[in-house]
Design an enzyme around this catalytic site. Sequence first.
Site, PDB file in Angstrom:
ATOM      1  N   GLN A   1       1.098  -1.224  -0.246  1.00 40.02           N
ATOM      2  CA  GLN A   1       0.056   0.257   0.115  1.00 40.02           C
ATOM      3  C   GLN A   1       0.853   1.348  -0.039  1.00 40.02           C
ATOM      4  O   GLN A   1      -0.048   2.469  -0.156  1.00 40.02           O
ATOM      5  CB  GLN A   1      -0.582  -0.031   1.233  1.00 40.02           C
ATOM      6  CG  GLN A   1      -1.856  -1.118   0.643  1.00 40.02           C
ATOM      7  CD  GLN A   1      -2.721  -1.016   3.037  1.00 40.02           C
ATOM      8  OE1 GLN A   1      -2.460  -1.405   3.207  1.00 40.02           O
ATOM      9  NE2 GLN A   1      -4.079  -0.904   1.864  1.00 40.02           N
TER      10      GLN A   1
ATOM     11  N   CYS B   1     -11.010  -0.392   3.293  1.00 36.53           N
ATOM     12  CA  CYS B   1      -9.399  -0.505   3.266  1.00 36.53           C
ATOM     13  C   CYS B   1      -8.877   1.411   2.747  1.00 36.53           C
ATOM     14  O   CYS B   1      -9.196   2.084   1.503  1.00 36.53           O
ATOM     15  CB  CYS B   1      -9.259  -1.128   1.684  1.00 36.53           C
ATOM     16  SG  CYS B   1      -7.294  -1.016   1.347  1.00 36.53           S
ATOM     17  N   LEU B   2      -8.338   1.357   2.547  1.00 28.65           N
ATOM     18  CA  LEU B   2      -7.773   2.867   2.997  1.00 28.65           C
ATOM     19  C   LEU B   2      -7.075   3.302   1.458  1.00 28.65           C
ATOM     20  O   LEU B   2      -7.036   4.643   1.166  1.00 28.65           O
ATOM     21  CB  LEU B   2      -6.255   2.491   3.916  1.00 28.65           C
ATOM     22  CG  LEU B   2      -6.067   2.755   4.916  1.00 28.65           C
ATOM     23  CD1 LEU B   2      -4.714   3.103   6.188  1.00 28.65           C
ATOM     24  CD2 LEU B   2      -6.872   3.702   5.697  1.00 28.65           C
TER      25      LEU B   2
ATOM     26  N   HIS C   1      -7.326  -9.367   5.434  1.00 28.87           N
ATOM     27  CA  HIS C   1      -7.643  -8.729   4.970  1.00 28.87           C
ATOM     28  C   HIS C   1      -5.440  -7.887   4.940  1.00 28.87           C
ATOM     29  O   HIS C   1      -5.526  -7.956   3.804  1.00 28.87           O
ATOM     30  CB  HIS C   1      -7.936  -7.319   5.623  1.00 28.87           C
ATOM     31  CG  HIS C   1      -7.742  -5.898   5.034  1.00 28.87           C
ATOM     32  ND1 HIS C   1      -8.996  -5.571   4.891  1.00 28.87           N
ATOM     33  CD2 HIS C   1      -6.757  -5.174   4.842  1.00 28.87           C
ATOM     34  CE1 HIS C   1      -8.840  -4.637   3.846  1.00 28.87           C
ATOM     35  NE2 HIS C   1      -7.433  -4.261   3.591  1.00 28.87           N
TER      36      HIS C   1
ATOM     37  N   HIS D   1      -3.790  -8.714   1.074  1.00 29.40           N
ATOM     38  CA  HIS D   1      -2.971  -7.328   0.208  1.00 29.40           C
ATOM     39  C   HIS D   1      -1.081  -7.786  -0.044  1.00 29.40           C
ATOM     40  O   HIS D   1      -0.377  -7.128  -1.229  1.00 29.40           O
ATOM     41  CB  HIS D   1      -2.207  -6.110   0.915  1.00 29.40           C
ATOM     42  CG  HIS D   1      -3.443  -4.899   1.328  1.00 29.40           C
ATOM     43  ND1 HIS D   1      -3.553  -4.179  -0.012  1.00 29.40           N
ATOM     44  CD2 HIS D   1      -4.551  -4.978   1.988  1.00 29.40           C
ATOM     45  CE1 HIS D   1      -4.726  -3.554   0.293  1.00 29.40           C
ATOM     46  NE2 HIS D   1      -5.224  -4.652   1.535  1.00 29.40           N
TER      47      HIS D   1
END
Length: 167
Positions: free
Chosen positions: A51, A91-92, A133, A137
């Site tokens: 991310q 989710c960011l 989660h 990713h």
Amino acid sequence: MPKREILIYPDPRLKQRSLAVDKFDSALHQLLDDMTETMYAANGVGLAAPQVGVLERVTVVDVSEKGDQPREFINPKIVSASGSDSGEEGCLSIPGYRDLVRRNTSIVVTAQDRTGKEFEVAAEGLLAICLQHEIDHLDGVLFVDRLSRLKRELFRRWLRKQSEIES
Ligand code: GNR
Ligand code: NI
């Protein structure tokens, strides 16, 4: 001030599989510190390295009430899982979208700490959800990839609408 910028969907880096960490050096420690700071600045309960554009198997999580118990997981692996329930996720990297996702309710994860030492945790509740989660990713999987076809179609429509609003 967050040290790193959070990538937003559909950045192609979010779809890639991250590589195992084998050097537990100062660059890794800096990455972990920056990720924790970035997670808190964004009011998230977890953050995975891809991310922030780093394709390595690193994640930070803080599911404590006060947000004062950051945990670091390097090369995390789910070694057992049981139970199933759906809970609302966000989710960011997909700001503004939330939906129900079905996950295991109880998992056991092995990982390494910042020195390379292996540890194991049994997780339930939000920690179990969050770890699944984040590990997703690391495999290039986003929560919207786990929605039913109908729900994913609704997400695609929402996404199209967002780009219309922004343009
Ligand atoms: O901040 C986050 N909240 C959250 C809520 C429900 C399920 C998962 C999450 S993780 C998310 C932060 C994030 O995007 N981590 O990758
Ligand atoms: Ni996320």
